[in-house]
Design an enzyme around this catalytic site. Structure first.
Site, PDB file in Angstrom:
ATOM      1  N   SER A   8      46.531  13.151 -15.123  1.00  0.00           N
ATOM      2  CA  SER A   8      45.590  13.040 -14.005  1.00  0.00           C
ATOM      3  C   SER A   8      46.316  12.484 -12.789  1.00  0.00           C
ATOM      4  CB  SER A   8      44.425  12.124 -14.366  1.00  0.00           C
ATOM      5  OG  SER A   8      43.754  11.749 -13.173  1.00  0.00           O
ATOM      6  N   HIS A  33      45.567  17.620 -14.126  1.00  0.00           N
ATOM      7  CA  HIS A  33      44.138  17.264 -14.063  1.00  0.00           C
ATOM      8  C   HIS A  33      43.811  16.680 -12.685  1.00  0.00           C
ATOM      9  CE1 HIS A  33      40.367  16.018 -16.123  1.00  0.00           C
ATOM     10  NE2 HIS A  33      40.453  14.903 -15.422  1.00  0.00           N
ATOM     11  N   ASP A  35      40.966  14.881 -10.499  1.00  0.00           N
ATOM     12  CA  ASP A  35      39.702  14.146 -10.550  1.00  0.00           C
ATOM     13  C   ASP A  35      39.040  14.151  -9.181  1.00  0.00           C
ATOM     14  OD1 ASP A  35      39.334  13.196 -13.239  1.00  0.00           O
ATOM     15  OD2 ASP A  35      41.191  12.070 -12.936  1.00  0.00           O
ATOM     16  N   MET A  37      36.003  13.359  -6.870  1.00  0.00           N
ATOM     17  CA  MET A  37      34.852  12.436  -6.847  1.00  0.00           C
ATOM     18  C   MET A  37      34.184  12.490  -5.479  1.00  0.00           C
ATOM     19  SD  MET A  37      36.621   9.157  -8.587  1.00  0.00           S
ATOM     20  CE  MET A  37      37.582   9.293 -10.096  1.00  0.00           C
ATOM     21  N   HIS A  66      38.327  18.546 -12.563  1.00  0.00           N
ATOM     22  CA  HIS A  66      37.216  17.788 -13.149  1.00  0.00           C
ATOM     23  C   HIS A  66      36.312  17.347 -11.999  1.00  0.00           C
ATOM     24  CE1 HIS A  66      36.007  13.793 -15.354  1.00  0.00           C
ATOM     25  NE2 HIS A  66      34.993  14.615 -15.226  1.00  0.00           N
ATOM     26  N   MET A  68      33.513  15.498 -10.560  1.00  0.00           N
ATOM     27  CA  MET A  68      32.516  14.425 -10.678  1.00  0.00           C
ATOM     28  C   MET A  68      31.713  14.460  -9.384  1.00  0.00           C
ATOM     29  SD  MET A  68      35.068  11.694 -12.432  1.00  0.00           S
ATOM     30  CE  MET A  68      36.505  12.611 -11.907  1.00  0.00           C
ATOM     31  N   MET A 137      33.879  12.105 -21.880  1.00  0.00           N
ATOM     32  CA  MET A 137      34.362  10.986 -21.063  1.00  0.00           C
ATOM     33  C   MET A 137      34.427   9.742 -21.938  1.00  0.00           C
ATOM     34  SD  MET A 137      35.202  11.950 -18.093  1.00  0.00           S
ATOM     35  CE  MET A 137      35.602  10.298 -17.505  1.00  0.00           C
ATOM     36  N   ASP A 175      39.012  11.996 -21.814  1.00  0.00           N
ATOM     37  CA  ASP A 175      39.463  11.522 -20.509  1.00  0.00           C
ATOM     38  C   ASP A 175      39.033  10.076 -20.281  1.00  0.00           C
ATOM     39  OD1 ASP A 175      40.167  11.299 -17.851  1.00  0.00           O
ATOM     40  OD2 ASP A 175      38.755  12.803 -17.120  1.00  0.00           O
TER      41      ASP A 175
END
Ligand code: DX5
Ligand code: ZN
Length: 220
Positions: A8, A33, A35, A37, A66, A68, A137, A175
């Site tokens: 990540s 990966h 992330d 957000m 990913h 979020m 998660m 993760d």
């Protein structure tokens, strides 16, 4: 089963991101990966499409996004254009999860579906046949560097059993809070795609990736 490491980049030093990514790729990490957000579904804000876009074409790694993000259906096409190969959405973030899954497929990407620690495995049982990867998660999404929630192991086991019972070929990604010291437990529970941020990028990414890959390659 294929065992994959997904570093990540949230934990990377962005001043030298290119070389750090390369070090993970050269040492066997097949995924990268991202992330993403939005400050709504999770309290923090990280980065979005422009970061993927600038990496697109510069890496041979699978770009694993990913999201979020609240109502991610709004951004699926944008992530396709930015180079994502896999898009993972949160069950909890979608008003119509089936429609969101269909949208990812329509755009020609692999479908990942994620659940937060408080969401029980039973909530996704009926969706397993429609996805490529289920992301458990093992921390509350929103920040890197948190402690692994041990109850995640039982959830992984349950979901692996569901996948087997339905005779499906779905990856289980885990993760949050994964280190060399606990990755074996996660694999034993039934996961095969390992996300690691701090454990890869704090220190020497090449050496850390090698150490993870040694475990993953030896695992059967
Ligand atoms: C948390 C993110 C994770 C996180 C992992 O919201 O989804 O991918 O960055 O970081 P570590 O490995 O540091 O727990
Ligand atoms: Zn993540």
């Amino acid at each position: 089963m294929k065992y994959i490491l997904a570093p990540s980049i949230l934990a990377a030093d962005f001043k030298t991101l290119g070389s750090q990514m390369e070090q993970t790729a050269e040492n066997g990490a097949e995924y990268l990966h991202f992330d993403v957000m939005d400050g709504m579904f999770v309290p923090s804000i990280s980065f979005g499409m422009p970061v993927l876009k600038s990496i697109q074409g510069a890496t041979s790694q699978v770009m694993d996004a990913h999201l979020m993000v609240h109502e991610p259906i709004r951004y699926i096409e944008d992530f396709k254009k930015a180079g994502a190969d896999i898009v993972t959405i949160h069950l909890e973030a979608c008003e119509d999860v089936r429609e969101t899954i269909a949208k990812i497929r329509e755009c020609g990407m692999k479908v990942g579906l994620s659940i937060c620690p408080e969401t029980p495995a039973e909530k996704i049982e009926h969706l397993l046949a429609d996805i490529d990867m289920l992301l458990v998660m093992s921390v509350h999404p929103g920040f890197g560097g948190q402690k692994f929630i041990p109850e995640s192991l039982e959830k992984i086991q349950k979901i692996r059993k569901m996948i087997e019972e339905q005779k499906l070929n779905v990856d289980i990604q885990v993760d949050g809070g994964i280190y060399l010291s606990n990755v074996k437990e996660v694999l034993d529970a039934g996961a095969n795609v390992i996300v690691a941020g701090s454990a890869v990028f704090n220190g020497d990414p090449a050496e850390n990736t090698r150490a993870f890959m040694e475990i993953l390659n030896a695992y059967e």
